[in-house]
Enzyme design. Structure first.
Site, short mmCIF file in Angstrom:
data_model
loop_
_atom_site.label_atom_id
_atom_site.label_comp_id
_atom_site.label_asym_id
_atom_site.label_seq_id
_atom_site.Cartn_x
_atom_site.Cartn_y
_atom_site.Cartn_z
N ALA A 32 -3.80 4.36 -5.13
CA ALA A 32 -3.77 2.99 -5.62
C ALA A 32 -3.94 2.06 -4.43
CB ALA A 32 -2.45 2.73 -6.32
N GLY A 90 -2.60 8.01 -6.23
CA GLY A 90 -3.27 7.76 -7.51
C GLY A 90 -4.60 8.49 -7.62
N GLU A 108 -3.79 11.77 -8.83
CA GLU A 108 -3.33 11.62 -10.22
C GLU A 108 -4.49 11.38 -11.18
OE1 GLU A 108 -0.50 8.57 -9.04
OE2 GLU A 108 1.16 9.88 -9.63
N GLU A 168 3.10 9.04 -1.55
CA GLU A 168 3.82 7.80 -1.89
C GLU A 168 5.15 7.66 -1.17
OE1 GLU A 168 2.23 9.76 -4.02
OE2 GLU A 168 1.14 8.57 -5.52
N1 CO8 Z 1 -5.12 1.20 -0.44
C1 CO8 Z 1 -5.79 0.22 0.18
N2 CO8 Z 1 -6.62 0.41 1.22
C2 CO8 Z 1 -6.79 1.68 1.63
C3 CO8 Z 1 -6.13 2.76 1.02
C4 CO8 Z 1 -5.27 2.48 -0.06
N3 CO8 Z 1 -4.63 3.45 -0.74
N4 CO8 Z 1 -6.49 3.89 1.66
C5 CO8 Z 1 -7.36 3.52 2.62
N5 CO8 Z 1 -7.54 2.20 2.61
C6 CO8 Z 1 -8.39 1.39 3.50
C7 CO8 Z 1 -7.77 1.22 4.86
O1 CO8 Z 1 -6.84 0.17 4.86
C8 CO8 Z 1 -8.99 0.93 5.70
O2 CO8 Z 1 -9.36 -0.40 5.49
P1 CO8 Z 1 -9.66 -1.38 6.76
O3 CO8 Z 1 -10.86 -0.76 7.40
O4 CO8 Z 1 -9.91 -2.70 6.12
O5 CO8 Z 1 -8.46 -1.31 7.63
C9 CO8 Z 1 -10.08 1.80 5.07
O6 CO8 Z 1 -9.60 2.12 3.76
C10 CO8 Z 1 -10.28 3.10 5.80
O7 CO8 Z 1 -9.03 3.75 5.93
P2 CO8 Z 1 -8.47 4.31 7.32
O8 CO8 Z 1 -8.97 3.49 8.46
O9 CO8 Z 1 -7.00 4.44 7.20
O10 CO8 Z 1 -9.18 5.75 7.38
P3 CO8 Z 1 -8.63 7.07 8.04
O11 CO8 Z 1 -9.75 8.06 7.96
O12 CO8 Z 1 -8.04 6.80 9.36
O13 CO8 Z 1 -7.43 7.57 7.09
C11 CO8 Z 1 -6.39 8.04 4.98
C12 CO8 Z 1 -7.71 7.94 5.77
C13 CO8 Z 1 -5.55 9.21 5.53
C14 CO8 Z 1 -6.76 8.32 3.53
C15 CO8 Z 1 -5.58 6.74 5.12
O14 CO8 Z 1 -6.44 5.66 4.80
C16 CO8 Z 1 -4.40 6.65 4.22
O15 CO8 Z 1 -3.35 7.23 4.53
N6 CO8 Z 1 -4.50 5.92 3.10
C17 CO8 Z 1 -3.42 5.69 2.18
C18 CO8 Z 1 -3.12 6.92 1.34
C19 CO8 Z 1 -1.95 6.66 0.43
O16 CO8 Z 1 -0.84 6.44 0.86
N7 CO8 Z 1 -2.18 6.72 -0.90
C20 CO8 Z 1 -1.16 6.49 -1.89
C21 CO8 Z 1 -1.18 5.05 -2.33
S1 CO8 Z 1 0.16 4.66 -3.43
C22 CO8 Z 1 -0.37 5.29 -4.92
O17 CO8 Z 1 -1.44 5.80 -5.04
C23 CO8 Z 1 0.55 5.12 -6.09
C24 CO8 Z 1 -0.09 5.65 -7.35
C25 CO8 Z 1 0.31 4.83 -8.51
C26 CO8 Z 1 -0.40 5.19 -9.81
C27 CO8 Z 1 -1.90 5.14 -9.80
C28 CO8 Z 1 -2.49 5.42 -11.12
C29 CO8 Z 1 -3.91 5.79 -11.12
#
Ligand code: CO8
Length: 296
Positions: free
Chosen positions: A104, A147, A150, A170
């Site tokens: 998400a 998400g 999911e 999460e």
């Molecule tokens: N939300 C918003 N932006 C994101 C997300 C995210 N989940 N994941 C990545 N991005 C963005 C980053 O902020 C970045 O943007 P910017 O260049 O503007 O800074 C861009 O994508 C590229 O990401 P990274 O630079 O971080 O890329 P890396 O290769 O270094 O890392 C990762 C990749 C490991 C995937 C890392 O981006 C990461 O850890 N992302 C978050 C993963 C996460 O925690 N996901 C869980 C989110 S909470 C959730 O999903 C709750 C679910 C609720 C229900 C949903 C129902 C469908």
């Protein structure tokens, strides 16, 4: 008796409600008309030799396909449009080579307050994908996190590219999975592995996911989408009524005891005898010819 009534009602509702191989960049590059289409965050088209596969690609590359409200709303619209498209027998949902979806949209959720998410039942509409009556195949390359994992689990079949990674991170954000990561995941991989993933945020590889039963097939990343489309074409070649019944029976089993599930299955099996396709399928077998299903 109550069970019989439920299954009879569901049967009634059911009965009366109604490629060639390419390389990855070709698969992932949108056709020209898409860029001006009605969708901003996804690419939607029909694929397969008979144009009978609904294809949806999450397309928010800069944010690794993070699931923002706009993307989820478009996904819902696209799935609904394929549901009502009589030519489409199966849907394939994919992302990019780097990410199916990284969860998400954290930045969109960042400032939300408890009272707002509680009263508005935040994200409650996001699992509409799991209610699609047509089979859906998730073709997962790259990250399927939070998400993203999911959403993949809301699909009926998951194929993974060999570099795919699945996880529920999460807990690192001070929250918990909100759309099946503590429920569907547990049913897919068992309690111990699900607990480990949810409590540690450790990711599992495509290979581990296959071993655990989360995905049904791992293929080289470049072949993934074509492989999913091939399977979707095969599913689309069968009776859509029979496919929907198979899907409904398998999914119902998740919610019922074995006894209830077997009863429900039997009643749907009986109900299939009301379809022309069941008669055609058996007649074609006896006459040693391919069946001509009419989805009736
Ligand atoms: N939300 C918003 N932006 C994101 C997300 C995210 N989940 N994941 C990545 N991005 C963005 C980053 O902020 C970045 O943007 P910017 O260049 O503007 O800074 C861009 O994508 C590229 O990401 P990274 O630079 O971080 O890329 P890396 O290769 O270094 O890392 C990762 C990749 C490991 C995937 C890392 O981006 C990461 O850890 N992302 C978050 C993963 C996460 O925690 N996901 C869980 C989110 S909470 C959730 O999903 C709750 C679910 C609720 C229900 C949903 C129902 C469908």
């Amino acid at each position: 008796m109550a069970c019989f009534r439920t299954s009879a009602r569901l049967c009634r509702q059911f009965l009366f409600s109604n490629s060639p191989k390419t390389n990855l960049s070709a698969v992932y590059s949108p056709p020209r008309w898409m860029s001006t289409g009605k969708y901003e965050y996804i690419i939607v088209e029909k694929k397969g030799e008979k144009n009978n596969v609904g294809f949806i690609q999450l397309n928010r590359p800069k944010a690794l396909n993070a699931l923002c409200a706009g993307l989820m709303s478009e996904l819902d619209q696209a799935v609904k449009s394929f549901e009502t498209d009589n030519d489409v027998g199966c849907i394939v949902l994919t992302g990019s080579e780097r990410a199916f979806a990284a969860g998400a949209d954290i930045k969109e959720m960042q400032t939300k307050e408890f009272s707002e998410v509680w009263r508005g039942n935040f994200l409650s509409e996001w699992d509409s994908l799991s209610r699609c009556s047509k089979p859906v195949i998730a073709a997962v390359n790259g990250f399927a996190l939070g998400g993203g994992c999911e959403v993949a689990m809301m699909c009926d079949i998951i194929y993974a590219g060999d570099k795919a990674q699945f996880g529920q991170p999460e807990i690192t954000l001070g929250t918990i999975p909100g759309a099946g990561g503590t429920q569907r995941l547990c049913k897919a991989v068992g309690k111990s592995k699900a607990m480990e993933m949810v409590l540690t945020a450790n990711r599992i590889t495509a290979e581990e996911a296959e071993k655990a039963g989360l995905v049904s097939k791992v293929v080289p990343a470049v072949d993934l989408v074509n492989e999913a489309i091939k399977t979707a074409e095969k599913i689309s070649s069968f009776s859509k009524i029979a496919a929907a019944m198979c899907k409904e029976a398998v999914n119902a089993g998740y919610e019922m005891s074995l006894k209830e599930g077997l009863h429900f299955e039997k009643r749907l099996f009986h109900a299939s005898f009301a379809s022309n396709d069941r008669r055609e399928g058996m007649t074609a077998f006896a006459e040693k010819r391919p069946p001509q299903f009419t989805d009736s």
